[in-house]
Design an enzyme around this catalytic site. Structure first.
Site, PDB file in Angstrom:
ATOM      1  N   SER A 245       0.657  -1.068  -0.002  1.00 13.11           N
ATOM      2  CA  SER A 245       0.016  -0.027   0.050  1.00 13.11           C
ATOM      3  C   SER A 245       0.913   1.271  -0.062  1.00 13.11           C
ATOM      4  CB  SER A 245      -0.803  -0.036   1.316  1.00 13.11           C
ATOM      5  OG  SER A 245      -1.704   1.250   1.436  1.00 13.11           O
ATOM      6  N   HIS A 246       0.235   2.219  -0.375  1.00 10.89           N
ATOM      7  CA  HIS A 246       1.039   3.550  -0.376  1.00 10.89           C
ATOM      8  C   HIS A 246       1.027   4.113   1.058  1.00 10.89           C
ATOM      9  CE1 HIS A 246       0.497   3.589  -4.624  1.00 10.89           C
ATOM     10  NE2 HIS A 246       1.447   4.635  -4.890  1.00 10.89           N
ATOM     11  N   SER A 247       0.178   3.677   1.968  1.00 11.91           N
ATOM     12  CA  SER A 247       0.267   4.177   3.313  1.00 11.91           C
ATOM     13  C   SER A 247       0.562   2.968   4.294  1.00 11.91           C
ATOM     14  CB  SER A 247      -1.266   4.530   3.656  1.00 11.91           C
ATOM     15  OG  SER A 247      -1.388   4.666   4.951  1.00 11.91           O
TER      16      SER A 247
ATOM     17  N   SER B  68       0.728   2.447  -8.824  1.00 12.16           N
ATOM     18  CA  SER B  68       2.339   2.069  -8.808  1.00 12.16           C
ATOM     19  C   SER B  68       2.484   1.149  -7.657  1.00 12.16           C
ATOM     20  CB  SER B  68       2.619   3.387  -8.534  1.00 12.16           C
ATOM     21  OG  SER B  68       2.535   3.894  -7.182  1.00 12.16           O
TER      22      SER B  68
END
Length: 225
Positions: free
Chosen positions: A9-11, A70
């Site tokens: 995840s981006h987070s 991404s």
């Protein structure tokens, strides 16, 4: 030995929280978060994803799930860099629902292809259909009252699915005018069955009676809560 799961995840907070949630459904499965950048910023870190994938593999392989564009690329590059890229699969499914479905499938002992397919299927419409009157002699059915506090929600649904997967039987669970596949956590949760509701459990197949008896045991025991 079960398939490991990596959540890309981006987070970092999102990945960690989801890993904690999914672990409630699959206590014997290694589920690792790989979110955010080293300094806590939003983004994906290739090295972290590679390391998490290697740690998650106990010998049965790994399935990776991702949140946004991404992150998919990062996950795929990480798999390609492994000594044996065939040991890991990137699942194309929703991150939250897919993680839950994959965790339950891994807990049930399914291989990495089946775990990845479970994650991908979580993005499809839930397997709910109008309740039907079973044909005479075609299946057995019991009615059970949910007494546990949260009803047939995340953890109880996962417990029921894991248990029923051990039997050679087709099982459906009904509430009101709808029925759900007894082998789908998300479908069971979609019924919205709450404390005090009476559900119907219908089974057919060689081990239908055993499956119903176990379902009754779980409900009567409040799913171990």
């Amino acid at each position: 030995m079960s398939v490991g799961i990596v959540l890309v995840s981006h987070s970092g907070k999102l990945a960690e929280g989801l890993a904690e949630l999914a672990a409630q459904m699959a206590p014997d499965v290694t589920i690792l978060p790989a979110g955010g950048l080293p300094g806590g910023e939003i983004g994906t870190d290739y090295d972290e994803v590679v390391a998490a994938t290697q740690r998650a593999d106990s010998g049965a392989g790994v399935v990776l799930l991702y949140d946004l564009g991404s992150a998919q690329m990062t996950a795929e590059l990480a798999v390609e860099s492994l000594a044996d890229p065939s040991a890991a699969l990137v699942a194309d499914g929703p991150l939250v629902e897919g993680a839950i479905a994959a965790a339950v499938a891994a807990q049930a002992g399914q291989d990495r292809k089946a775990v990845a397919e479970a994650a991908a299927a979580a993005g499809m419409p839930e397997d709910l259909m109008p309740a039907a009157t079973p044909a005479a002699g075609g299946s057995d059915e019991i009615e059970l009252e949910l007494r546990n506090e949260v009803g047939l929600h995340a953890r109880p649904a996962a417990v029921l699915v894991r248990t029923l997967s051990a039997f050679d039987a087709e099982v459906r669970v009904g509430l009101g005018e709808q029925e759900a596949d007894g082998h789908s956590v998300l479908a069971l949760m979609s019924l919205g069955a709450r404390q005090g509701d009476r559900i119907r459990v219908r089974a057919s197949g060689p081990q239908a009676a055993e499956a119903l008896a176990k379902a009754k045991e779980l409900v009567d025991g409040n799913f171990g809560e």
